[in-house]
Enzyme design. Structure first.
Site, mmCIF file in Angstrom:
data_model
loop_
_atom_site.group_PDB
_atom_site.id
_atom_site.type_symbol
_atom_site.label_atom_id
_atom_site.label_comp_id
_atom_site.label_asym_id
_atom_site.label_seq_id
_atom_site.Cartn_x
_atom_site.Cartn_y
_atom_site.Cartn_z
ATOM 1 N N HIS A 171 0.826 -1.207 0.000
ATOM 2 C CA HIS A 171 0.000 0.000 0.000
ATOM 3 C C HIS A 171 0.865 1.264 0.000
ATOM 4 O O HIS A 171 1.996 1.245 0.498
ATOM 5 C CB HIS A 171 -0.869 0.037 1.267
ATOM 6 C CG HIS A 171 -2.020 -0.916 1.241
ATOM 7 N ND1 HIS A 171 -2.252 -1.831 2.237
ATOM 8 C CD2 HIS A 171 -3.022 -1.085 0.341
ATOM 9 C CE1 HIS A 171 -3.354 -2.523 1.956
ATOM 10 N NE2 HIS A 171 -3.834 -2.090 0.810
ATOM 11 N N CYS A 258 -2.906 0.400 9.493
ATOM 12 C CA CYS A 258 -3.960 -0.503 8.968
ATOM 13 C C CYS A 258 -5.024 -0.888 9.973
ATOM 14 O O CYS A 258 -6.106 -1.319 9.583
ATOM 15 C CB CYS A 258 -3.353 -1.823 8.518
ATOM 16 S SG CYS A 258 -1.727 -1.741 7.869
HETATM 17 C C1 CIR Z 1 -3.762 -7.572 3.007
HETATM 18 O O1 CIR Z 1 -2.947 -8.094 2.232
HETATM 19 O O2 CIR Z 1 -4.748 -6.965 2.604
HETATM 20 C C2 CIR Z 1 -3.526 -7.695 4.502
HETATM 21 N N1 CIR Z 1 -2.866 -8.917 4.776
HETATM 22 C C3 CIR Z 1 -2.721 -6.534 5.029
HETATM 23 C C4 CIR Z 1 -3.437 -5.226 4.919
HETATM 24 C C5 CIR Z 1 -2.650 -4.103 5.461
HETATM 25 N N2 CIR Z 1 -3.396 -2.898 5.407
HETATM 26 C C6 CIR Z 1 -2.868 -1.685 5.264
HETATM 27 O O3 CIR Z 1 -1.676 -1.542 5.058
HETATM 28 N N3 CIR Z 1 -3.705 -0.661 5.244
#
Ligand code: CIR
Length: 269
Positions: A171, A258
């Site tokens: 991201h 996140c």
């Molecule tokens: C994913 O791959 O979507 C999750 N394992 C990690 C999401 C992390 N979210 C973020 O950086 N906003």
């Protein structure tokens, strides 16, 4: 700046979601990384305590076993003092997380906008700065999603810049964070891209790129425990640093931003 609605690190309220046991099956880029449920839960609890200890009222949503990544609640919505936007997370296994957060948004916001069919965006690709909301195009956030966000954010009074996300990270905000009204922390590579021209940019020290996924919350900055030089750099800015364990969520390509949706209620900001 100076407009209440443009506050970007002063938060009164947050939504988080407790991890389910299925979190160990979350999406990850490194197949060898094996997170433990207990470890993620402990990191999540420390994070919630840190938010509460920073003056934020935290709405804790129930775990969702059907959605292993739903603890990373930031990706399903955007929240502002003036309203919320329900996103369409770009990973197929995460798309329906939006339906699970809809009710919580309705409890907190009179004004909830939504992305439409084919418009994909993850909250992790959205960096809110005082003058500009940066949207990183990524494997999760497509052009249609970004264009829809430009329109929706416009109705909320925000200006938007659509920018590339470095190919090496999941991201956009894996590689940057807002530290103060005029200062952004970014990895060396992202800082060099020129995207943040006009801001003061502090580069994460060598070997600490992962530290860029930090969060400024009111007077404090939440930083991953394994990044001592980043912590020192931020402390030198005169800000209080709260170190938090992140080794288990890092195995799922996640960090500190996140795990919450954060905003300032207009009357409390
Ligand atoms: C994913 O791959 O979507 C999750 N394992 C990690 C999401 C992390 N979210 C973020 O950086 N906003």
């Amino acid at each position: 700046m100076g407009v209440a609605g443009m506050r970007v690190f002063e938060f009164s309220t947050a939504i988080v979601r407790e991890p389910g046991k299925s979190v160990v099956k979350g999406l990850k880029s490194n197949p060898k990384a094996v997170p433990s449920y207990e470890g993620v839960l402990a990191e999540h609890r420390a994070y919630v305590d840190a938010l509460a200890g920073s003056g934020v009222s935290v709405d804790i949503l129930k775990p969702l076993e059907d959605f292993p990544d739903s603890v990373f609640v930031e990706d399903a919505a955007l929240t502002f003092p003036e309203g919320a936007i329900l996103l369409r997370p770009g990973a197929p296994s995460r798309l329906a997380e939006r339906d699970e957060v809809r009710g919580a948004l309705a409890r907190h916001f009179a004004n909830v906008l939504e992305l439409g069919v084919g418009e994909y965006a993850d909250g992790g690709d959205v960096l809110v700065a005082p003058e500009t909301v940066f949207i990183g195009l990524s494997r999760r956030t497509n052009r249609l999603g970004a264009e829809a966000l430009v329109r929706h954010l416009g109705t909320l009074g925000r200006k938007v810049a659509v920018v590339p996300t470095p190919a090496t990270v999941l991201h956009f905000k894996s590689a940057c964070a807002l530290l103060s009204e005029d200062t952004i922390v970014a990895t060396k590579a992202l800082a060099a891209s020129g995207i943040f021209d006009g801001y003061r940019v502090l580069e994460t020290p060598e070997g600490e790129d992962g530290a860029a996924n930090l969060v400024r919350v009111n007077a404090r900055v939440l930083v991953g425990k394994f990044y001592p030089r980043t912590a020192e750099m931020i402390a030198k800015e005169g800000l209080e640093v709260k170190l938090l364990p992140v080794s288990e969520v890092a195995k799922l390509d996640a960090g500190l931003s996140c795990m919450s949706l954060r905003w300032a209620k207009p009357d409390e900001a």
